[in-house]
Every structure is written in C-alpha cells, then in structure tokens.
Scaffold this active site. Structure first.
Site, PDB file in Angstrom:
ATOM      1  N   CYS A  52       0.830  -1.214   0.000  1.00  0.00           N
ATOM      2  CA  CYS A  52       0.000   0.000   0.000  1.00  0.00           C
ATOM      3  C   CYS A  52       0.858   1.256   0.000  1.00  0.00           C
ATOM      4  CB  CYS A  52      -0.913  -0.021   1.228  1.00  0.00           C
ATOM      5  SG  CYS A  52      -1.768   1.542   1.501  1.00  0.00           S
ATOM      6  N   CYS A  55       0.334   3.115   3.648  1.00  0.00           N
ATOM      7  CA  CYS A  55       0.653   2.546   4.959  1.00  0.00           C
ATOM      8  C   CYS A  55       1.943   3.157   5.529  1.00  0.00           C
ATOM      9  CB  CYS A  55       0.786   1.020   4.862  1.00  0.00           C
ATOM     10  SG  CYS A  55      -0.799   0.151   5.015  1.00  0.00           S
ATOM     11  N   ASN A  77       0.528  15.516  -2.175  1.00  0.00           N
ATOM     12  CA  ASN A  77       0.117  14.578  -3.220  1.00  0.00           C
ATOM     13  C   ASN A  77       1.189  14.527  -4.314  1.00  0.00           C
ATOM     14  OD1 ASN A  77      -1.270  13.299  -5.419  1.00  0.00           O
ATOM     15  ND2 ASN A  77      -3.223  13.924  -4.522  1.00  0.00           N
ATOM     16  N   HIS A 125      -4.585  -0.046   7.844  1.00  0.00           N
ATOM     17  CA  HIS A 125      -5.022  -0.265   6.465  1.00  0.00           C
ATOM     18  C   HIS A 125      -6.415  -0.882   6.405  1.00  0.00           C
ATOM     19  CE1 HIS A 125      -4.287  -0.860   2.152  1.00  0.00           C
ATOM     20  NE2 HIS A 125      -4.782  -2.080   2.264  1.00  0.00           N
ATOM     21  N   ASN A 165     -13.002  10.469  -1.224  1.00  0.00           N
ATOM     22  CA  ASN A 165     -13.673   9.507  -2.103  1.00  0.00           C
ATOM     23  C   ASN A 165     -13.539   8.156  -1.427  1.00  0.00           C
ATOM     24  OD1 ASN A 165     -14.259  11.307  -4.243  1.00  0.00           O
ATOM     25  ND2 ASN A 165     -12.140  11.161  -4.951  1.00  0.00           N
ATOM     26  N   SER A 173      -8.783   4.838  -5.448  1.00  0.00           N
ATOM     27  CA  SER A 173      -7.891   3.809  -5.974  1.00  0.00           C
ATOM     28  C   SER A 173      -7.141   3.077  -4.866  1.00  0.00           C
ATOM     29  CB  SER A 173      -6.918   4.421  -6.987  1.00  0.00           C
ATOM     30  OG  SER A 173      -6.219   5.484  -6.390  1.00  0.00           O
ATOM     31  N   HIS A 176      -7.013   2.189   1.776  1.00  0.00           N
ATOM     32  CA  HIS A 176      -6.488   2.741   3.031  1.00  0.00           C
ATOM     33  C   HIS A 176      -7.283   4.017   3.347  1.00  0.00           C
ATOM     34  CE1 HIS A 176      -2.982   2.969   5.895  1.00  0.00           C
ATOM     35  NE2 HIS A 176      -3.640   4.092   6.124  1.00  0.00           N
ATOM     36  N   HIS A 178      -8.395   7.433   3.768  1.00  0.00           N
ATOM     37  CA  HIS A 178      -7.738   8.722   3.532  1.00  0.00           C
ATOM     38  C   HIS A 178      -8.669   9.700   2.821  1.00  0.00           C
ATOM     39  CE1 HIS A 178      -7.343   6.997  -0.502  1.00  0.00           C
ATOM     40  NE2 HIS A 178      -7.013   8.195  -0.948  1.00  0.00           N
ATOM     41  N   GLN A 180      -8.507  13.913   0.918  1.00  0.00           N
ATOM     42  CA  GLN A 180      -7.608  14.764   0.157  1.00  0.00           C
ATOM     43  C   GLN A 180      -7.868  16.236   0.446  1.00  0.00           C
ATOM     44  OE1 GLN A 180      -6.625  13.901  -3.915  1.00  0.00           O
ATOM     45  NE2 GLN A 180      -7.952  12.100  -3.963  1.00  0.00           N
ATOM     46  N   GLU A 194     -22.723  28.441  -4.205  1.00  0.00           N
ATOM     47  CA  GLU A 194     -23.341  28.456  -2.874  1.00  0.00           C
ATOM     48  C   GLU A 194     -23.184  29.828  -2.211  1.00  0.00           C
ATOM     49  OE1 GLU A 194     -22.313  25.321  -0.213  1.00  0.00           O
ATOM     50  OE2 GLU A 194     -23.127  23.751  -1.501  1.00  0.00           O
ATOM     51  N   HIS A 299     -17.855  22.283   2.817  1.00  0.00           N
ATOM     52  CA  HIS A 299     -18.020  23.626   2.259  1.00  0.00           C
ATOM     53  C   HIS A 299     -17.950  24.623   3.402  1.00  0.00           C
ATOM     54  CE1 HIS A 299     -20.007  22.297  -1.765  1.00  0.00           C
ATOM     55  NE2 HIS A 299     -18.698  22.366  -1.846  1.00  0.00           N
ATOM     56  N   LYS A 330     -27.349   4.002  -8.270  1.00  0.00           N
ATOM     57  CA  LYS A 330     -28.035   4.949  -9.136  1.00  0.00           C
ATOM     58  C   LYS A 330     -27.010   5.529 -10.107  1.00  0.00           C
ATOM     59  CE  LYS A 330     -30.963   8.056 -10.638  1.00  0.00           C
ATOM     60  NZ  LYS A 330     -32.092   7.638 -11.498  1.00  0.00           N
TER      61      LYS A 330
HETATM   62  O1  LIG Z   1      -6.902  11.518  -6.539  1.00  0.00           O
HETATM   63  P1  LIG Z   1      -7.342  10.100  -6.784  1.00  0.00           P
HETATM   64  O2  LIG Z   1      -7.968   9.475  -5.569  1.00  0.00           O
HETATM   65  O3  LIG Z   1      -6.280   9.230  -7.394  1.00  0.00           O
HETATM   66  O4  LIG Z   1      -8.485  10.216  -7.912  1.00  0.00           O
HETATM   67  C1  LIG Z   1      -9.856  10.343  -7.671  1.00  0.00           C
HETATM   68  O5  LIG Z   1     -10.203  11.597  -7.108  1.00  0.00           O
HETATM   69  C2  LIG Z   1      -9.949  12.767  -7.913  1.00  0.00           C
HETATM   70  C3  LIG Z   1     -10.506  13.970  -7.179  1.00  0.00           C
HETATM   71  O6  LIG Z   1     -11.897  13.862  -6.955  1.00  0.00           O
HETATM   72  C4  LIG Z   1     -10.565  12.618  -9.319  1.00  0.00           C
HETATM   73  O7  LIG Z   1     -10.133  13.693 -10.113  1.00  0.00           O
HETATM   74  C5  LIG Z   1     -10.159  11.300  -9.955  1.00  0.00           C
HETATM   75  O8  LIG Z   1     -10.818  11.155 -11.188  1.00  0.00           O
HETATM   76  C6  LIG Z   1     -10.530  10.154  -9.012  1.00  0.00           C
HETATM   77  O9  LIG Z   1     -10.182   8.919  -9.570  1.00  0.00           O
HETATM   78  O1  LIG Z   2     -33.972   4.384 -18.049  1.00  0.00           O
HETATM   79  P1  LIG Z   2     -32.893   3.385 -17.839  1.00  0.00           P
HETATM   80  O2  LIG Z   2     -32.040   3.158 -19.033  1.00  0.00           O
HETATM   81  O3  LIG Z   2     -33.392   2.091 -17.229  1.00  0.00           O
HETATM   82  O4  LIG Z   2     -31.969   4.029 -16.707  1.00  0.00           O
HETATM   83  C1  LIG Z   2     -30.836   4.819 -16.929  1.00  0.00           C
HETATM   84  O5  LIG Z   2     -31.158   6.095 -17.492  1.00  0.00           O
HETATM   85  C2  LIG Z   2     -31.950   6.970 -16.688  1.00  0.00           C
HETATM   86  C3  LIG Z   2     -32.072   8.292 -17.396  1.00  0.00           C
HETATM   87  O6  LIG Z   2     -30.805   8.891 -17.633  1.00  0.00           O
HETATM   88  C4  LIG Z   2     -31.348   7.144 -15.279  1.00  0.00           C
HETATM   89  O7  LIG Z   2     -32.250   7.863 -14.469  1.00  0.00           O
HETATM   90  C5  LIG Z   2     -31.049   5.792 -14.636  1.00  0.00           C
HETATM   91  O8  LIG Z   2     -30.415   5.987 -13.396  1.00  0.00           O
HETATM   92  C6  LIG Z   2     -30.168   4.984 -15.578  1.00  0.00           C
HETATM   93  O9  LIG Z   2     -29.854   3.730 -15.022  1.00  0.00           O
END
Ligand SMILES: O=P(O)(O)O[C@H]1O[C@H](CO)[C@@H](O)[C@H](O)[C@H]1O
Ligand SMILES: O=P(O)(O)O[C@H]1O[C@H](CO)[C@@H](O)[C@H](O)[C@H]1O
Lengths: 367, 367
Positions: A52, A55, A77, A125, A165, A173, A176, A178, A180, A194, A299, A330
């Site tokens: 990792c 870690c 980072n 971890h 995330n 990815s 662990h 964490h 950002q 906002e 925020h 969803k």
């Molecule tokens: O920075 P990470 O964890 O590698 O990456 C993740 O978070 C970022 C910030 O939201 C995004 O831009 C990346 O697309 C996502 O994969």
């Molecule tokens: O209508 P579908 O193809 O079953 O569903 C897909 O498209 C919809 C409209 O963009 C979204 O609301 C759903 O979350 C998505 O899974």
C-alpha cells in the site's frame, strides 16, 4: 379528486444552495434492474499492507517514503492537480489555442495555482472512517483545522477543498482510509455558486439561508417524525437528507449555529462533529451491510481575506451512489447530465430508512 | 522565463453555455491507476435475443408486447419517470413534508407532468449506433423529428429531452441499441441554463453564441491543425471537442448554421447529421477498440409556444467516461462534485487523438 402524494407523484424540488432543480420520481424505484452490478469486497484487509502506498513507512509510487506514523498523517500529493508555482497565461499563450479569438469571451482561461495533499485518517489499512474511535475522528478534524489554518495564511490560496472519495465505485484507488485537500488560487464553481446563493438570501431575508433551514427542519421534525428529514443530531451538528437531495441517500452535516469554517470549531464542537460523522457513516454501512461508498466534502469560508467569509456556514455533503443494495447503484447519466438530476425515492423515505439503522456498526455484531 | 504551456500547466477554462469553470490538469494523466477497472464485453451478441425486452415481437417486463418491427421503433416507457396526468401539488400537500414552512422559499416544489418513450434504433440486437448504415441513422433522426413535432403540439409539454445511455458504465441496462425521450411540463435545469446564456450573449453581442463559436473554431482550424478542436465536419454539422470540455473525450455536434430544433432539418441536413454521428461514434469505438460508452443528448428549442425558441441552436453533447483504455475511466467524484469538474488532458489533445482515428469501424477490419 385524488390528492397529490409525494410518494406517488413526480415532482421537482428546488435546491436553494445551488439554484437548480431535482426531478423526483418515487414510483420509479419499482422498475427491474438488469444493468451494471457493483463489486463488493467482503475480503478482510490486513492492518498493514506492504504494497500500500499509504501505509506507515512504505515507499510510494513516486519514490518518497511515508513516516512511520501512528495517528493522522498528511503529505503532499505526488500527482497534484495544481502546483504552487507556474507562469501566468498570457495573451500570447492563449493565442496558441484560441488564435485570433483569444480576447473573445468564448475562450476564457485562467492559470490556476495551488497545492494538493493527502490526509491518512489512520495508520490502520483495514479500517474505514465509521470504524475509527471518536478520538481518532477528532484527530482527523484537528488535521483539517491545521491544514485550513495554515493555508489561510497563504495569500495565493483562495479556497481549501477538503474531501474524501470512499470505495472503488467513487473512483477511490486505494482502500487505506484517507481524504484529500485540493487548495486553489480561485474559489471553485460549486462553493462559488453556494456563496452567491447565501449572499442573495442574506440580502433579501437579512438572515443566513442555512441557519434558517436548520431551524425549519427542527420544527418539521417535531411536527412529524415520519416526514422528517433529520437522521441524527446533537447540540452542535445535524445530519439530514436535504429537502432537495439528488443522490439516493445524499446527506448534509450542518452546523446548528452559524460557524464559517472548520477552524472556528472549539470543544465540545469538534467532538460533536466527530460524533455525527461516526453516527452517520455507521448507519450508511449498516443499511446494506457493506462499506458504503460515497464522496464527501466540506463547504466553508474561502481563505485569505475574502469578503464573503462571514456569509459562509460550515457544512459537509455526502454523495453516496448506492440505491437498492450493496451492488445496485443509481446512475446519474443521460437525462441527468443533459437535463436535470433525477431521483427514485423521496428525501423523506431516505431519511426514514437511515434513521432506522442501528448506531452500532454491523461488523461489531458479526461473530 | 518559462512560458505558460497548455499541455503542462494547470488552468481553468470557462464554459459559456453553462456559465461554469472546468479545471484542467494535463500533467495528471501520468499518475498510476490502481482503482476500479471497467468490464469489457467482446462477446458477440446474437442478432435476435429471445430474452431481450427490446427485440421485435418480444414481451417486456410489464407484459406488453413489442411489434415485429423492422426499422426504428418507438413505444411508451413502462417505467416512466413522469406521467401525463397527476394532481397539482397544493399547499396542503406541501404541508405534509414542509409543515408550517410550506410557503418558505427553502421548500419549493412543482408537480411535474410529461411522458417517456423508448426509441429502438434498429431491430438488430447485435448492433450499436456506429454500426448502423447511413440510411438507418437517418431513420433514427426522422423518428426524433416525428416525436419532437408531435409533442410540440401538446401544450402540456415544455421540453423534449432526447438522449442515449450507451454501455453498462453509463447505466444502460440493455445493450439493444436504443435511446430515450423524456418530455416534461417544465424546461429542465441544463437547457434552462443554456437558454439563459444564449439570451445574455444575444443581448450583449446581437449574435448567437453558438454561431459565433462555430465560426471561431473554423478560423482556428485553418490557423493550426495541431491545436484545433474540430474532429470532423461537413456542410451542415461540425463535431468538435469544445474548448471547455469536461469529460476526457467529450464532444459536441453543432449545426453550422442557426437551426432551432431537429424538426427544422431538411435534406441534405438530415443525411449530413447522420454522417457526422456515424463518423464521430465510429472514431470513438476505434480509439480503444471497444464499444465506447457515453451518454449523448440533444439540446434544442423548448416546445409549445416558447418565447425563447428562436434563441436556441441545435446541438448534441456526447459525454464518454473512458480516459486511458477500454477499462480505465475518469471518475468525476470528490473534488469534481464538491468543487469543480477536473480533466486530465486538454481539449486539443483529445481532439487530436480523435482526428487520428480511422473512419472505418475497427470491427470491419477484423477477420
Ligand atoms: O486523486 P485520486 O484518488 O487518485 O483520484 C480520484 O479523485 C480525484 C478527485 O476527486 C478525481 O479527479 C479522480 O478522477 C478520481 O479517480
Ligand atoms: O432508463 P434506464 O435506461 O433504465 O436508466 C438509466 O437512465 C436513466 C435516465 O438517464 C437514469 O435515471 C437511470 O439511473 C439509468 O440507469
């Protein structure tokens, strides 16, 4: 004549923080699902993983080595989206991509500076935020306070975005635990929207939009538990499904009294916030008996000497994608991207289900 | 002194259609990826699948039976997000969820009516849009024209959103080639924002934002192929990576002359649009030698007698998630949701890679 029912009839709700609408189609939760199924990892991770990048003591992809940390751990980072030092975008530079139109208002560019850090929530971890102790979550909040305070003294930084995330479904990815920090020389679009809304509300009502909203939701909760949107609360913070939520189980943790930033929190507020963060994320995990994925972020007031700082009201957004189970999410895609966010259950239904979850993490009840 | 370089330095670009910013960090494409990997299905589908809800003659989940169609086929969505007939949301109804605050501007609700349909692009279960013939894509466009024209006569409909979700990564639950129509009693948030921008631009420049943008991109393409953003074009339409693109290979197909809606297209414009749709989606598939997932949708004039109709300029957005390969996508998550969309390559780099793709679908070259 049939009366309008929130659980049966399609409606739009207005999000006063961002100024846009959400389409709510509660009857739609009944349709069959034959699409993508998320992976679940019930696999038990080791407390320490030699592979990792996060870690304690390990070497990262960049070659840098982590300290042998025992609490929270913050480092720069290695793949930062912004850097502290870079040239301005001159008219000559812009001409490389906009030709003779570089002064047109259709080709607007700003050079963006800043810095990005990673905040390890724990040396362990195998844990996630809801599995940490109250004291450990307080340490995470203290780390956020230190980062925010330190960056507030840097005149080149306008906004400090703290976020997490969680889960592969949310682009994380590394499991662990964490979060950002992306700190930028400009206030980014979402907080800027906002702040605009908070300012407009203040101008027309001489009060804070979020202070008013918190009071209204307290009144509503007293009036009718079933239709309430509050999940949990204590003296200082409230976790609720906002009236205008987009993601199925989207929530907001909001300060019950006007506080502009994380740096303004003193005890017992820090402990109160940790308590609500733990209580909410534990209920998330319990709902589908899985590590509930989400993107979460704070925020708050812009940094440096920003004229709008006192308008801001500290809150956290949680955007979790799961809809029906640990594997069915969803998708906010076609209609949502082109036209308007759409949800398949009401905010009240989501809040009711979250409130019904135990405050004890399901893993602690497995033997 | 080092000069600003679009390929090396972080910058924000302004999207004049939606009024928001995008953070571009081109050096970030270099970071290692250890996160979620998408599934690819190279499996050959049958031309007819007896289990498919969309194949000709089959019975759907709802019990309804499809016609034995041989061209495009339109039917009402069995799990519609909106219905033609439902009660209004009265103050008494609103009081059920907003209590004594139901007249507050923090609890705004509108009852939403409308209708949803499915548009099968072809009877063939094994094809996708880029694999259809020019004539078949013209039939899809004709189906869209018929739907738009028919709904324009319905005073309860304000906007007709035509879109397609392609691929499991974009929430599509059935690989049979199809799109959707969600027609609503209100103009949804995204087109409403665009109409606002088009109106403001018209007021200050006495010209159409998109007409002006198309002309500027034509000039830029002549000035320097390498830095251009146009992917393909013909007499009537242009496919380009907009200067302010968010998704890695986001594109826009835009009418080169002011046309308010799909209903206004006559020959040879319909054929020209079909040509560009085919040319673009074929290059998408060729880039990573896979069925390239995306959400795609049309933006055009609101229906009924909408005062802003003539301001509108027909265009299509394509939002594809793939970033590096058939299995590694971009996640617009934490920072993007909380703060601002962020991309890892420039619009110019994306356009250059798309232009380099063959106009012949890779499947036709496999033996
Ligand atoms: O920075 P990470 O964890 O590698 O990456 C993740 O978070 C970022 C910030 O939201 C995004 O831009 C990346 O697309 C996502 O994969
Ligand atoms: O209508 P579908 O193809 O079953 O569903 C897909 O498209 C919809 C409209 O963009 C979204 O609301 C759903 O979350 C998505 O899974």
């Amino acid at each position: 004549d049939e009366a309008f029912s929130f659980a049966d009839h399609s409606h739009r709700r207005f999000n006063p923080l961002t100024g846009s609408w959400v389409l709510c189609s509660p009857h739609r939760a009944k349709r069959p699902w034959q699409g993508q199924v998320e992976e679940t990892t019930s696999e038990q991770r080791p407390a320490y993983d030699p592979e990792c990048f996060l870690c304690p003591g390990n070497t990262r992809a960049s070659g840098a080595q982590n300290d042998s940390y025992t609490s929270t751990y913050v480092f720069a980072n290695d793949y930062a989206a912004v850097h502290a030092d870079q040239p301005d975008c001159s008219a000559e530079s812009l001409a490389m991509v906009a030709g003779e139109h570089s002064s047109s208002d259709l080709f607007r560019v700003e050079s963006t500076r800043g810095q990005c850090s990673v905040v390890c929530f724990s040396p362990r971890h195998d844990l996630t935020l809801p599995e940490l102790s109250l004291g450990e979550v307080c340490q995470v909040i203290h780390a956020w306070q230190d980062i925010y305070t330190k960056l507030s003294a840097d005149p080149s930084i306008a906004y400090v975005q703290l976020f997490e995330n969680k889960g592969a479904a949310m682009g994380c990815s590394n499991p662990h635990p964490h979060g950002q920090v992306w700190a930028l020389s400009a206030v980014p679009s979402e907080p800027a929207k906002e702040i605009e809304s908070l300012r407009a509300y203040h101008q027309s009502h001489a009060s804070c939009l979020l202070c008013t909203y918190v009071r209204a939701e307290e009144d509503n909760a007293i009036a009718g538990e079933q239709s309430g949107r509050i999940v949990i609360q204590n003296e200082s913070f409230m976790a609720l499904v906002p009236f205008w939520a987009t993601w199925p189980f989207e929530t907001m943790i909001v300060a019950k009294h006007h506080v502009a930033s994380i740096a303004d929190l003193v005890e017992p507020q820090v402990t109160h916030l940790a308590e609500i963060m733990l209580g909410l994320t534990c209920r998330y995990d319990n709902m589908f008996q899985c590590s509930f994925p989400y993107s979460m972020g704070l925020h708050q007031a812009p940094t440096a000497t920003h004229s709008d700082a006192s308008l801001c009201h500290l809150h956290m957004h949680f955007y979790p994608p799961l809809l029906r189970s640990a594997t069915v999410r969803k998708f906010l895609v076609g209609f949502e991207m082109m036209a308007e966010p759409q949800r398949d259950l009401t905010a009240e239904q989501a809040a009711c289900r979250l409130r019904a979850q135990s405050a004890i993490h399901y893993k602690l009840t497995l033997t």
